[in-house]
Design a protein around this motif. Structure first.
Motif, PDB file in Angstrom:
ATOM      1  N   GLN A   2       0.829  -1.180   0.000  1.00 46.96           N
ATOM      2  CA  GLN A   2       0.000   0.000   0.000  1.00 46.96           C
ATOM      3  C   GLN A   2       0.867   1.235   0.000  1.00 46.96           C
ATOM      4  O   GLN A   2       1.887   1.309   0.642  1.00 46.96           O
ATOM      5  N   PHE A  88     -11.580   5.839   0.395  1.00 45.16           N
ATOM      6  CA  PHE A  88     -10.190   5.484   0.125  1.00 45.16           C
ATOM      7  C   PHE A  88      -9.575   6.487  -0.843  1.00 45.16           C
ATOM      8  O   PHE A  88     -10.228   6.894  -1.817  1.00 45.16           O
ATOM      9  N   GLY A 105      -4.939   3.564  -0.379  1.00 40.43           N
ATOM     10  CA  GLY A 105      -4.622   3.771   1.018  1.00 40.43           C
ATOM     11  C   GLY A 105      -5.533   2.932   1.894  1.00 40.43           C
ATOM     12  O   GLY A 105      -6.412   2.220   1.412  1.00 40.43           O
TER      13      GLY A 105
ATOM     14  N   TYR B  35      -7.885  -6.949  -7.421  1.00 49.60           N
ATOM     15  CA  TYR B  35      -7.560  -6.604  -6.054  1.00 49.60           C
ATOM     16  C   TYR B  35      -8.135  -7.660  -5.117  1.00 49.60           C
ATOM     17  O   TYR B  35      -9.188  -8.235  -5.377  1.00 49.60           O
ATOM     18  N   GLN B  37      -9.449  -7.870  -1.175  1.00 51.53           N
ATOM     19  CA  GLN B  37      -9.804  -7.028  -0.042  1.00 51.53           C
ATOM     20  C   GLN B  37     -10.339  -7.880   1.088  1.00 51.53           C
ATOM     21  O   GLN B  37     -11.364  -8.552   0.938  1.00 51.53           O
ATOM     22  N   ALA B  42      -7.906  -2.173   3.175  1.00 56.06           N
ATOM     23  CA  ALA B  42      -7.887  -1.553   1.856  1.00 56.06           C
ATOM     24  C   ALA B  42      -7.758  -2.615   0.774  1.00 56.06           C
ATOM     25  O   ALA B  42      -7.236  -3.710   1.029  1.00 56.06           O
ATOM     26  N   PRO B  43      -8.237  -2.334  -0.417  1.00 56.65           N
ATOM     27  CA  PRO B  43      -7.983  -3.248  -1.526  1.00 56.65           C
ATOM     28  C   PRO B  43      -6.474  -3.375  -1.775  1.00 56.65           C
ATOM     29  O   PRO B  43      -5.764  -2.370  -1.812  1.00 56.65           O
ATOM     30  N   LYS B  44      -6.038  -4.598  -1.936  1.00 54.99           N
ATOM     31  CA  LYS B  44      -4.623  -4.873  -2.164  1.00 54.99           C
ATOM     32  C   LYS B  44      -4.438  -5.318  -3.606  1.00 54.99           C
ATOM     33  O   LYS B  44      -5.040  -6.306  -4.029  1.00 54.99           O
ATOM     34  N   LEU B  45      -3.618  -4.611  -4.338  1.00 53.75           N
ATOM     35  CA  LEU B  45      -3.413  -4.933  -5.740  1.00 53.75           C
ATOM     36  C   LEU B  45      -2.667  -6.251  -5.879  1.00 53.75           C
ATOM     37  O   LEU B  45      -1.602  -6.445  -5.281  1.00 53.75           O
TER      38      LEU B  45
END
Lengths: 114, 116
Positions: A2, A88, A105, B35, B37, B42-45
């Motif tokens: 992130q 976000f 984020g 992503y 999540q 948070a969404p994680k790529l």
């Protein structure tokens, strides 16, 4: 990994009040975006601000960007119960290899009480 | 009309049994993202495609693979799902622009994966 850090992590306000959320990022960006997510749903784009812009408005939303401090803020004015959601920030980050990617984020969970 | 469609909305799979999540788009965007999540995060790529060019995140487990047979479709394959892979998986698209970076991303409603 992130890129953005947001504060506060959670915010609870009364209807009619303003809500301010902040976002910081680490690397250079082309633009910064804010998204909203209702519980258990996909994300919805709210507003995009380019790196050469300092402020942008859309309805009750106001976004600022300070590239020298690598930070942005989202202000929601005259909040409504329907604004309850997670918010976000996301940056279009430039990787070492030269490609671009959208990185989010940690988000702020906003609760607007009627 | 839905522009980014993910199927199914809910998927239950057994521990270790391969599973495929699908995403389709009607926007003709050249960039597609996957992503992960997890709850209250948070969404994680995981990875993204720029046209057919595949870009994997360094910390995406090898257990996760992706295919993009054409502009409209993208698949996420989890070869051997573990309990820790239970999450919401979000697909998104965006249109690359030559200046100012990419435009906003459009998200599907997500697929909630449960591993039993």
């Amino acid at each position: 990994s992130q890129q953005g850090e947001e504060d506060p992590q959670a915010l609870s306000i009364q209807e009619g009040e303003n809500a301010t959320m902040n976002c910081s990022y680490k690397t250079s960006i082309n633009n910064l975006q804010w998204y909203r997510q209702n519980s258990g749903r996909g994300l919805v784009h709210l507003i995009l601000i380019r790196s050469n812009e300092r402020e942008k408005h859309s309805g009750r939303l106001r976004v600022t960007l300070d590239t020298s401090k690598k930070s942005s803020s989202l202000l929601i004015t005259a909040s409504r119960a329907a604004d309850t959601a997670s918010y976000f920030c996301a940056t279009v980050a430039i990787t070492q290899g030269g490609s671009e990617k959208l990185v989010f984020g940690k988000g702020t969970k906003l609760t607007v009480n009627p | 009309d839905a522009m980014v469609i993910q199927n199914p909305r809910y998927q239950v799979t057994q521990f270790g049994k391969p599973v495929t999540l699908s995403c389709s788009q009607t926007l003709n965007h050249n960039v597609m993202y996957w992503y992960q999540q997890k709850s209250s995060q948070a969404p994680k790529l995981l990875f993204h495609y720029y046209d057919k060019d595949f870009n994997n995140e360094a910390d995406t487990p090898d257990n996760f693979q992706s295919r993009r047979p054409n502009t409209s479709f993208c698949f996420l394959d989890i070869r051997s799902p573990g309990l820790g892979d239970a999450a919401m998986y979000l697909c998104a698209t965006s249109r690359d622009v030559t200046t100012g970076g990419r435009t906003e991303a459009f998200f599907g409603q997500g697929t909630r994966l449960t591993v039993v």
